[in-house]
Design a protein around this motif. Sequence first.
Motif, PDB file in Angstrom:
ATOM      1  N   VAL A  72       1.028  -1.404  -0.062  1.00 45.89           N
ATOM      2  CA  VAL A  72      -0.142   0.134  -0.222  1.00 45.89           C
ATOM      3  C   VAL A  72       1.100   1.173   0.060  1.00 45.89           C
ATOM      4  CG1 VAL A  72      -1.538   1.312   1.205  1.00 45.89           C
ATOM      5  CG2 VAL A  72      -1.305  -0.751   1.000  1.00 45.89           C
ATOM      6  N   ASN A  73       0.688   1.905  -0.852  1.00 44.51           N
ATOM      7  CA  ASN A  73       0.625   3.715  -1.028  1.00 44.51           C
ATOM      8  C   ASN A  73      -0.495   3.688  -0.424  1.00 44.51           C
ATOM      9  OD1 ASN A  73       3.351   2.401  -1.821  1.00 44.51           O
ATOM     10  ND2 ASN A  73       2.905   2.868  -3.610  1.00 44.51           N
ATOM     11  N   TYR A  74      -0.299   5.038   0.307  1.00 43.36           N
ATOM     12  CA  TYR A  74      -0.711   5.887   0.825  1.00 43.36           C
ATOM     13  C   TYR A  74      -0.177   7.538   1.643  1.00 43.36           C
ATOM     14  CZ  TYR A  74       0.355   4.568   5.452  1.00 43.36           C
ATOM     15  OH  TYR A  74       0.949   4.237   6.382  1.00 43.36           O
ATOM     16  N   ASP A  75      -1.669   8.601   1.729  1.00 45.30           N
ATOM     17  CA  ASP A  75      -0.763   9.432   2.022  1.00 45.30           C
ATOM     18  C   ASP A  75      -1.071   9.085   3.660  1.00 45.30           C
ATOM     19  OD1 ASP A  75      -0.433  11.806   2.971  1.00 45.30           O
ATOM     20  OD2 ASP A  75      -2.084  13.398   1.577  1.00 45.30           O
ATOM     21  N   ALA A  76       0.408   9.898   4.502  1.00 41.58           N
ATOM     22  CA  ALA A  76      -0.096   9.162   5.945  1.00 41.58           C
ATOM     23  C   ALA A  76      -0.445  10.279   6.412  1.00 41.58           C
ATOM     24  CB  ALA A  76       1.762   9.280   6.197  1.00 41.58           C
ATOM     25  N   SER A  77      -0.788  12.071   5.364  1.00 38.46           N
ATOM     26  CA  SER A  77      -1.746  12.930   6.442  1.00 38.46           C
ATOM     27  C   SER A  77      -2.907  12.690   6.664  1.00 38.46           C
ATOM     28  CB  SER A  77      -1.193  14.415   5.976  1.00 38.46           C
ATOM     29  OG  SER A  77      -1.393  14.057   4.249  1.00 38.46           O
ATOM     30  N   LYS A  78      -3.980  11.944   5.506  1.00 42.77           N
ATOM     31  CA  LYS A  78      -4.727  11.751   5.292  1.00 42.77           C
ATOM     32  C   LYS A  78      -5.444  10.411   5.686  1.00 42.77           C
ATOM     33  CE  LYS A  78      -5.017  14.293   1.064  1.00 42.77           C
ATOM     34  NZ  LYS A  78      -5.638  13.841  -0.328  1.00 42.77           N
ATOM     35  N   PHE A  79      -4.341   9.458   5.592  1.00 43.79           N
ATOM     36  CA  PHE A  79      -4.585   8.544   6.831  1.00 43.79           C
ATOM     37  C   PHE A  79      -3.316   7.615   8.010  1.00 43.79           C
ATOM     38  CE2 PHE A  79      -6.675   7.999   2.512  1.00 43.79           C
ATOM     39  CZ  PHE A  79      -8.096   7.522   2.388  1.00 43.79           C
ATOM     40  N   ASN A  80      -4.255   6.444   8.740  1.00 45.92           N
ATOM     41  CA  ASN A  80      -3.238   5.596   9.145  1.00 45.92           C
ATOM     42  C   ASN A  80      -3.470   3.907   9.375  1.00 45.92           C
ATOM     43  OD1 ASN A  80      -4.663   4.788  11.022  1.00 45.92           O
ATOM     44  ND2 ASN A  80      -4.726   6.524  12.384  1.00 45.92           N
ATOM     45  N   LEU A  81      -2.425   3.664   9.505  1.00 50.67           N
ATOM     46  CA  LEU A  81      -2.159   2.290   9.489  1.00 50.67           C
ATOM     47  C   LEU A  81      -3.123   1.258  10.222  1.00 50.67           C
ATOM     48  CD1 LEU A  81      -0.377  -0.140   8.055  1.00 50.67           C
ATOM     49  CD2 LEU A  81       0.891  -0.399  10.137  1.00 50.67           C
ATOM     50  N   ASP A  82      -3.668   2.173  10.940  1.00 57.62           N
ATOM     51  CA  ASP A  82      -4.956   0.956  11.581  1.00 57.62           C
ATOM     52  C   ASP A  82      -6.304   0.820  10.378  1.00 57.62           C
ATOM     53  OD1 ASP A  82      -3.290   0.081  13.275  1.00 57.62           O
ATOM     54  OD2 ASP A  82      -4.436   1.593  14.859  1.00 57.62           O
ATOM     55  N   GLN A  83      -6.104   2.479   9.855  1.00 57.80           N
ATOM     56  CA  GLN A  83      -7.956   2.868   8.826  1.00 57.80           C
ATOM     57  C   GLN A  83      -7.293   2.049   7.337  1.00 57.80           C
ATOM     58  OE1 GLN A  83      -6.774   6.862   8.751  1.00 57.80           O
ATOM     59  NE2 GLN A  83      -8.996   7.265   9.219  1.00 57.80           N
ATOM     60  N   ILE A  84      -6.385   1.699   7.723  1.00 51.53           N
ATOM     61  CA  ILE A  84      -5.490   1.515   6.176  1.00 51.53           C
ATOM     62  C   ILE A  84      -6.389  -0.083   6.098  1.00 51.53           C
ATOM     63  CG2 ILE A  84      -4.006   0.191   4.678  1.00 51.53           C
ATOM     64  CD1 ILE A  84      -4.598   3.386   4.282  1.00 51.53           C
ATOM     65  N   LYS A  85      -6.004  -1.380   7.980  1.00 44.57           N
ATOM     66  CA  LYS A  85      -6.291  -2.237   8.248  1.00 44.57           C
ATOM     67  C   LYS A  85      -7.478  -2.376   7.924  1.00 44.57           C
ATOM     68  CE  LYS A  85      -1.486  -2.855  10.018  1.00 44.57           C
ATOM     69  NZ  LYS A  85      -1.681  -3.052  11.873  1.00 44.57           N
ATOM     70  N   GLU A  86      -8.362  -1.640   9.018  1.00 38.39           N
ATOM     71  CA  GLU A  86      -9.734  -1.659   9.058  1.00 38.39           C
ATOM     72  C   GLU A  86     -10.455  -1.820   7.214  1.00 38.39           C
ATOM     73  OE1 GLU A  86     -12.994   1.201  10.229  1.00 38.39           O
ATOM     74  OE2 GLU A  86     -11.983   1.108  11.129  1.00 38.39           O
ATOM     75  N   ILE A  87      -9.704  -1.387   6.226  1.00 42.84           N
ATOM     76  CA  ILE A  87     -10.099  -1.126   4.994  1.00 42.84           C
ATOM     77  C   ILE A  87     -10.387  -2.405   4.575  1.00 42.84           C
ATOM     78  CG2 ILE A  87     -10.461  -0.418   2.327  1.00 42.84           C
ATOM     79  CD1 ILE A  87      -9.564   2.480   4.118  1.00 42.84           C
ATOM     80  N   ILE A  88      -9.001  -3.250   4.683  1.00 41.69           N
ATOM     81  CA  ILE A  88      -8.777  -4.701   3.927  1.00 41.69           C
ATOM     82  C   ILE A  88      -9.626  -5.942   5.554  1.00 41.69           C
ATOM     83  CG2 ILE A  88      -6.758  -6.047   3.910  1.00 41.69           C
ATOM     84  CD1 ILE A  88      -5.333  -4.068   3.783  1.00 41.69           C
ATOM     85  N   GLU A  89     -10.080  -5.268   6.573  1.00 40.60           N
ATOM     86  CA  GLU A  89     -11.327  -6.481   7.089  1.00 40.60           C
ATOM     87  C   GLU A  89     -12.035  -5.926   6.990  1.00 40.60           C
ATOM     88  OE1 GLU A  89      -9.336  -5.644  11.313  1.00 40.60           O
ATOM     89  OE2 GLU A  89      -7.627  -7.322  10.949  1.00 40.60           O
ATOM     90  N   GLU A  90     -12.841  -4.942   6.510  1.00 40.48           N
ATOM     91  CA  GLU A  90     -14.064  -4.531   6.073  1.00 40.48           C
ATOM     92  C   GLU A  90     -14.705  -5.500   5.305  1.00 40.48           C
ATOM     93  OE1 GLU A  90     -14.249   0.084   6.220  1.00 40.48           O
ATOM     94  OE2 GLU A  90     -15.410  -0.405   8.524  1.00 40.48           O
ATOM     95  N   GLN A  91     -13.758  -5.880   4.069  1.00 38.81           N
ATOM     96  CA  GLN A  91     -14.200  -6.542   2.995  1.00 38.81           C
ATOM     97  C   GLN A  91     -14.190  -8.452   3.254  1.00 38.81           C
ATOM     98  OE1 GLN A  91     -14.331  -5.292  -0.052  1.00 38.81           O
ATOM     99  NE2 GLN A  91     -14.713  -3.608   1.646  1.00 38.81           N
ATOM    100  N   GLY A  92     -13.692  -8.986   4.223  1.00 45.18           N
ATOM    101  CA  GLY A  92     -13.872  -9.621   5.711  1.00 45.18           C
ATOM    102  C   GLY A  92     -11.844 -10.429   5.368  1.00 45.18           C
ATOM    103  N   TYR A  93     -11.471 -10.360   5.807  1.00 44.74           N
ATOM    104  CA  TYR A  93     -10.312 -10.471   5.044  1.00 44.74           C
ATOM    105  C   TYR A  93      -9.331  -9.719   6.230  1.00 44.74           C
ATOM    106  CZ  TYR A  93     -10.904 -11.403   0.022  1.00 44.74           C
ATOM    107  OH  TYR A  93     -11.938 -11.406  -1.057  1.00 44.74           O
ATOM    108  N   HIS A  94      -8.858 -10.895   7.122  1.00 44.38           N
ATOM    109  CA  HIS A  94      -8.145 -10.968   8.360  1.00 44.38           C
ATOM    110  C   HIS A  94      -6.473 -10.362   8.279  1.00 44.38           C
ATOM    111  CE1 HIS A  94      -7.043 -11.090  12.495  1.00 44.38           C
ATOM    112  NE2 HIS A  94      -5.876 -12.413  11.885  1.00 44.38           N
ATOM    113  N   VAL A  95      -6.271  -9.358   9.034  1.00 43.97           N
ATOM    114  CA  VAL A  95      -4.648  -8.501   8.942  1.00 43.97           C
ATOM    115  C   VAL A  95      -3.971  -9.379   9.734  1.00 43.97           C
ATOM    116  CG1 VAL A  95      -3.553  -6.950   8.986  1.00 43.97           C
ATOM    117  CG2 VAL A  95      -5.637  -6.385   8.114  1.00 43.97           C
ATOM    118  N   ILE A  96      -2.955  -9.595   9.533  1.00 40.20           N
ATOM    119  CA  ILE A  96      -2.057 -10.646  10.746  1.00 40.20           C
ATOM    120  C   ILE A  96      -0.923  -8.996  11.331  1.00 40.20           C
ATOM    121  CG2 ILE A  96      -0.332 -12.171  10.944  1.00 40.20           C
ATOM    122  CD1 ILE A  96      -1.145 -14.079   8.086  1.00 40.20           C
TER     123      ILE A  96
END
Length: 66
Positions: free
Chosen positions: A42-66
């Motif tokens: 993932v490439n993201y703008d740290a001023s707009k998102f943090n790592l926890d938000q990125i993980k949450e987006i992935i987990e909302e799709q039904g996958y488990h972030v390790i």
Amino acid sequence: MEQVTIKVEGISCMHCVNSIEGALKEQNIEGRVDLKAGTVSVNYDASKFNLDQIKEIIEEQGYHVI
């Protein structure tokens, strides 16, 4: 821009790839799934998102972030 590679369980097919990449793209986040490795780079703008938000987006799709 920040770059991180996240290990994700449950990625098994192209539908999984499209689901994750599509959800990230909706948030204007560049994500690339490596199906064989079970990771999402993932490439993201740290001023707009943090790592926890990125993980949450992935987990909302039904996958488990390790």
